[in-house]
Design an enzyme around this catalytic site. Structure first.
Site, mmCIF file in Angstrom:
data_model
loop_
_atom_site.group_PDB
_atom_site.id
_atom_site.type_symbol
_atom_site.label_atom_id
_atom_site.label_comp_id
_atom_site.label_asym_id
_atom_site.label_seq_id
_atom_site.Cartn_x
_atom_site.Cartn_y
_atom_site.Cartn_z
ATOM 1 C CG ASP A 43 -1.980 -1.100 1.169
ATOM 2 O OD1 ASP A 43 -1.914 -1.961 0.272
ATOM 3 O OD2 ASP A 43 -2.843 -1.135 2.067
ATOM 4 C CE LYS A 80 -3.778 -4.285 1.341
ATOM 5 N NZ LYS A 80 -4.682 -3.307 1.935
ATOM 6 C CB CYS A 137 -2.426 -2.916 5.039
ATOM 7 S SG CYS A 137 -4.119 -2.264 4.910
#
Ligand code: ZN
Length: 200
Positions: free
Chosen positions: A29, A112, A145
C-alpha cells in the site's frame, strides 16, 4: 486514558540471508493517499521509508527476486469509508503507487479491498506458482495492512521477514504493536535495516 506501558523485548536481527529464488518482496500500500502530502489518509513517516524500500527493490531485482505490490482499492460507497473516510478510490491519484516505487514490467500488483493482502485476492496462488516460501514485507500501515498481510502469510506457513526501517505507522505505539505481533505471535524475522537483507 493515558497510560504508559513497557514495550516487551522484541528480537531484531542485524542480518538475514534468503534464497533469491524462493523469496518475494511485498510492498504494501505505498500509495499516494497514504504517503504523499495531500493524501487522504496520510501516514506522516511513510515518506521516510521510500528510499529504504527503493534500495531493497534495487537489490532484490538485481538478484532476480520476485516483487509484488498490494494496492488498497476501494469503490465509491465502500463500507470501510465509515471507519477511515474516503481513501484510495480506484482510478484516483491517491490510489496510485508513489512515483518513486513504481512497479516494473515483471512485478505483480495485487488489488485488495481489506487490510489483508491475501483476503479475496490471488496473492497466495501467485506466490505458490512462483515457488515462494519467504516474504520480505514492507510498506504501510505497520499495524494495519502490513500486520494483517504478515499474519495471513504466517498462518499459511510462509516465513515472514520485515525490515523495521521499511514500515511506518500513525504513531509509535502502533509501530511497536506491529513489531511485537510479528516477532512474538507470527515468529517472523525482524531485521534492523534493509541493508541486512542478503539474497543468496
Ligand atoms: Zn482501505
Amino acid at each position: 486514558m493515558a497510560k504508559t506501558v513497557k514495550v516487551p523485548e522484541i528480537k531484531i536481527v542485524e542480518k538475514v540471508e534468503l534464497p533469491a529464488k524462493e523469496t518475494a518482496i511485498i510492498v504494501v500500500d505505498m500509495q499516494n493517499d497514504f504517503v504523499k502530502p495531500g493524501g487522504k489518509l496520510l501516514v506522516p513517516t511513510a515518506k521516510d521509508t521510500i528510499p529504504k524500500i527503493k534500495k531493497l527493490l534495487e537489490n532484490a531485482r538485481s538478484r532476480g527476486v520476485k516483487v509484488f505490490y498490494t494496492k488498497d482499492t476501494h469503490y465509491p460507497g465502500d463500507p470501510e469509508f465509515k471507519i477511515w473516510g474516503d481513501h484510495v478510490v480506484k482510478g484516483t491519484w491517491g490510489w496510485e503507487i508513489v512515483d518513486e516505487l513504481k512497479p516494473e514490467a515483471n512485478d505483480i500488483v495485487v488489488e485488495k479491498t481489506r487490510y489483508d493482502g491475501f483476503y479475496g485476492t490471488p496473492l497466495d496462488d501467485l506466490l505458490r506458482v512462483y515457488g515462494i516460501k519467504y516474504l520480505v514485507i514492507t510498506g504501510t500501515v505497520a499495524n494495519i495492512c502490513v500486520l494483517h498481510t504478515a499474519g495471513s502469510a504466517a498462518l499459511r506457513w510462509y516465513k515472514v521477514i520485515v525490515p523495521v526501517d521499511a514500515i511506518s505507522a500513525l504513531n509509535e505505539f502502533d509501530y511497536y504493536v506491529a513489531l511485537r505481533q510479528i516477532d512474538f505471535l507470527y515468529k517472523g524475522v525482524l531485521v534492523k535495516t534493509v541493508d541486512g537483507i542478503i539474497f543468496k
